[in-house]
Design a protein around this motif. Structure first.
Motif, short mmCIF file in Angstrom:
data_model
loop_
_atom_site.label_atom_id
_atom_site.label_comp_id
_atom_site.label_asym_id
_atom_site.label_seq_id
_atom_site.Cartn_x
_atom_site.Cartn_y
_atom_site.Cartn_z
N ALA A 63 0.84 -1.19 0.00
CA ALA A 63 0.00 0.00 0.00
C ALA A 63 0.88 1.24 0.00
N THR A 64 0.29 2.40 0.29
CA THR A 64 1.03 3.66 0.24
C THR A 64 2.12 3.70 1.30
N ALA A 65 3.10 4.55 1.07
CA ALA A 65 4.23 4.64 2.00
C ALA A 65 3.78 5.03 3.40
N GLY A 66 2.71 5.84 3.50
CA GLY A 66 2.23 6.27 4.80
C GLY A 66 1.66 5.15 5.64
N SER A 67 1.42 3.99 5.02
CA SER A 67 0.82 2.87 5.76
C SER A 67 1.86 1.96 6.38
N ALA A 68 3.15 2.30 6.22
CA ALA A 68 4.21 1.41 6.72
C ALA A 68 4.12 1.23 8.23
N GLY A 69 3.82 2.32 8.94
CA GLY A 69 3.70 2.22 10.38
C GLY A 69 2.55 1.32 10.81
N TRP A 70 1.42 1.45 10.12
CA TRP A 70 0.28 0.58 10.40
C TRP A 70 0.62 -0.88 10.10
N LEU A 71 1.36 -1.09 9.03
CA LEU A 71 1.74 -2.45 8.64
C LEU A 71 2.56 -3.11 9.74
N VAL A 72 3.64 -2.43 10.15
CA VAL A 72 4.53 -3.00 11.17
C VAL A 72 3.81 -3.15 12.50
N GLY A 73 3.09 -2.10 12.88
CA GLY A 73 2.38 -2.14 14.15
C GLY A 73 1.34 -3.25 14.21
N SER A 74 0.59 -3.42 13.12
CA SER A 74 -0.44 -4.46 13.08
C SER A 74 0.18 -5.85 13.16
N LEU A 75 1.27 -6.05 12.44
CA LEU A 75 1.91 -7.37 12.46
C LEU A 75 2.50 -7.67 13.83
N VAL A 76 3.11 -6.68 14.48
CA VAL A 76 3.67 -6.90 15.82
C VAL A 76 2.56 -7.24 16.81
N VAL A 77 1.49 -6.43 16.79
CA VAL A 77 0.36 -6.70 17.68
C VAL A 77 -0.22 -8.08 17.39
N GLY A 78 -0.36 -8.40 16.10
CA GLY A 78 -0.93 -9.69 15.71
C GLY A 78 -0.10 -10.86 16.19
N VAL A 79 1.22 -10.79 16.01
CA VAL A 79 2.10 -11.90 16.41
C VAL A 79 2.09 -12.07 17.92
N VAL A 80 2.19 -10.97 18.67
CA VAL A 80 2.19 -11.06 20.13
C VAL A 80 0.86 -11.61 20.63
N ALA A 81 -0.25 -11.07 20.12
CA ALA A 81 -1.57 -11.54 20.56
C ALA A 81 -1.80 -12.99 20.18
N LEU A 82 -1.32 -13.39 19.00
CA LEU A 82 -1.47 -14.78 18.59
C LEU A 82 -0.69 -15.71 19.51
N GLY A 83 0.52 -15.31 19.89
CA GLY A 83 1.30 -16.12 20.82
C GLY A 83 0.59 -16.28 22.15
N LEU A 84 0.01 -15.19 22.66
CA LEU A 84 -0.74 -15.26 23.92
C LEU A 84 -2.00 -16.11 23.77
N PHE A 85 -2.64 -16.01 22.61
CA PHE A 85 -3.85 -16.82 22.35
C PHE A 85 -3.51 -18.31 22.37
N LEU A 86 -2.44 -18.69 21.70
CA LEU A 86 -2.04 -20.09 21.66
C LEU A 86 -1.68 -20.59 23.06
N TRP A 87 -0.96 -19.78 23.81
CA TRP A 87 -0.58 -20.15 25.18
C TRP A 87 -1.83 -20.37 26.04
N ARG A 88 -2.82 -19.49 25.90
CA ARG A 88 -4.04 -19.63 26.70
C ARG A 88 -4.82 -20.89 26.29
N GLN A 89 -4.82 -21.21 25.01
CA GLN A 89 -5.55 -22.41 24.58
C GLN A 89 -4.91 -23.67 25.15
#
Length: 481
Positions: free
Chosen positions: A232-258
């Motif tokens: 996407a546009t260059a201005g979305s780079a921060g959203w891209l990185v932030g979303s992936l970081v949040v997603g990976v961390v939350a997914l790890g916590l989700f798997l641990w809780r399951q």
């Protein structure tokens, strides 16, 4: 602690009765309607940009919001299908889908249309896991391949019909009719389900863990949203990185809780499905196949329109023979699976798919259209030879009480891997096209070849995986954990 579901002690069916057949056909019709709706949207985006006076970035939310909702809801379906009856889940899913479609028909503008897509996606996300779980529960083990072949018809024919139908409607009566046509079909399916749907299997009283839902939403939703921002546009780079970081961390916590909750049979998504090696191998194969397939099938129409100069309707017609071949071959492939197992199908399917993806890395502006039609048809046959045995063998490897969780894992992997494939190939395609001197959103032959190269390289492990997956010799319904 949850009251265990009793499905693990119910013997596997030996004959598919009339009532069970009716349930399967109702679910197939509903799934067809949902997939048909989704495939009409791709070619409608340019018309929506013009008619609703929105930007291309805003218009992408009509697909991004749908993808996000699917990624959030599908992991929850394992719990829903165990907690509630088949009839209740079907009526809820089709009611949500029908409501979303009605909202889209009545939508006065962009904002309500996005809301309508979210409501539609909620119903759609439930439908396919419900179909797969019900099929595995009621269909005798010796007939599952044949029945799964019918699912292949749904998966293939709806995408074949959708873009062509949408192109006709867009050229004649406008984008709103994409939803007008789908709405009565959805309402008929809902009414038929309310009249004839019967409950299949038993339910359990597992509690709903709110924290797991939140972690699942941020985990899978964050990853899919981040992937949707690649290229996407260059201005979305921060959203891209932030979303992936949040997603990976939350997914790890989700798997641990399951892992903690499943000790008491309270998991939202039971990860014990991965204790069965045949299921895990099938999921890995499905991940690679979905990554390569969904990415390539997104790039090919762009190549046809930007490099070969065909219009949207012609691009749809070029893809049509392959979709039809994939759909109509499904029942025959299912019979082969029932009789001979997975190896002959998966090996030949993987060879065909990998070979065509490597051929696609040679496409240029002079490649004849007839050659692309032939190659796409061969690719579709390779995928048909792969999807049916993977769907069937993966779920058949599980105890019956884990069918719903296995279906949820399967759907989630397809969704996330498909989003990753599209994101990676669009990003590579755009980067190479810019290097080649393309202006704006223009696509070059080099850009498309680079994208197809990603799909071809990722597909190579499919050749080895095809030899490792087997058809379960015995019904795994009563297997211990």
């Amino acid at each position: 602690m949850a009251v265990p579901a009793t499905t693990s002690t119910v013997p596997a069916p030996t004959v598919l009765g009339p009532a069970q057949s009716r349930v399967i056909w109702l679910l197939l019709a509903a799934a067809f309607t949902a997939v048909l709706n989704e495939t009409t949207m791709g070619v409608a985006i340019p018309h929506l940009i013009h008619d609703l006076h929105i930007t291309a970035v805003a218009a992408q939310w009509l697909t991004t919001a749908f993808m996000l909702t699917m990624a959030i809801v599908i992991p929850i379906t394992g719990f829903l299908l165990q907690r509630f009856t088949t009839r209740a889940v079907f009526i809820a899913a089709m009611s949500l889908f029908s409501t979303g479609t009605l909202l889209a028909v009545l939508s006065p503008g962009f904002e309500m249309l996005v809301v309508a897509r979210v409501v539609q996606a909620t119903g759609t996300a439930i439908m396919m896991p419900l179909l797969m779980t019900t099929l595995m529960t009621v269909v005798p083990a010796h007939s599952r391949g044949r029945m799964m072949g019918r699912v292949s018809i749904v998966i293939a024919l709806a995408p074949a019909i959708g873009p062509t139908l949408s192109g006709f409607l867009l050229d004649t009566v406008g984008w709103r009719w994409n939803f007008v046509v789908v709405l009565p079909i959805a309402l008929i399916a809902l009414a038929a389900g309310a009249r004839w749907m019967r409950n299949v299997g038993d339910t359990s009283q597992a509690p709903l863990d709110a924290l797991s839902i939140v972690l699942s939403a941020f985990g899978f939703g964050g990853i899919v949203y981040g992937l949707s921002q690649v290229g996407a546009t260059a201005g979305s780079a921060g959203w891209l990185v932030g979303s992936l970081v949040v997603g990976v961390v939350a997914l790890g916590l989700f798997l641990w809780r399951q892992l903690l909750l499943q000790r008491a049979d309270d998991a939202l998504l039971d990860l014990r499905v991965f204790r069965f090696s045949n299921f895990s191998l099938s999921i890995a194969q499905m991940l690679l196949l979905s990554f390569a397939f969904f990415g390539a099938i997104t790039v090919l129409p762009l190549y046809l329109q930007a490099v070969r100069g065909v219009d949207a309707l012609e691009a749809g017609l070029i893809l049509l023979p392959g979709s039809l071949a994939m759909g109509f071959s499904g029942p025959f492939i299912g019979r082969i699976y029932d009789r001979w197992g997975t190896r002959a199908l998966l090996v030949s399917g993987s060879v065909l798919a990998v070979a065509v993806l490597w051929v696609y890395t040679t496409l240029d502006a002079a490649t004849p259209v007839w050659f692309i039609v032939v190659m796409q048809t061969v690719l579709a046959l390779g995928l048909a030879l792969s999807f049916t045995p993977l769907f069937t063998a993966s779920l058949a490897s599980l105890p019956r009480r884990l069918y719903s969780h296995g279906s949820a894992v399967l759907g989630t992997v397809q969704q996330v891997a498909g989003a990753a494939g599209v994101a990676a190939m669009i990003a590579v395609m755009s980067a190479i096209s810019i290097t080649d001197g393309a202006v704006g959103d223009a696509l070059t032959a080099g850009g498309s070849r680079g994208a197809f190269l990603i799909a071809a390289v990722v597909s190579l492990p499919l050749l080895a995986g095809a030899f490792l997956i087997r058809k379960p010799v015995d019904d795994a319904a009563d297997a211990p954990f």
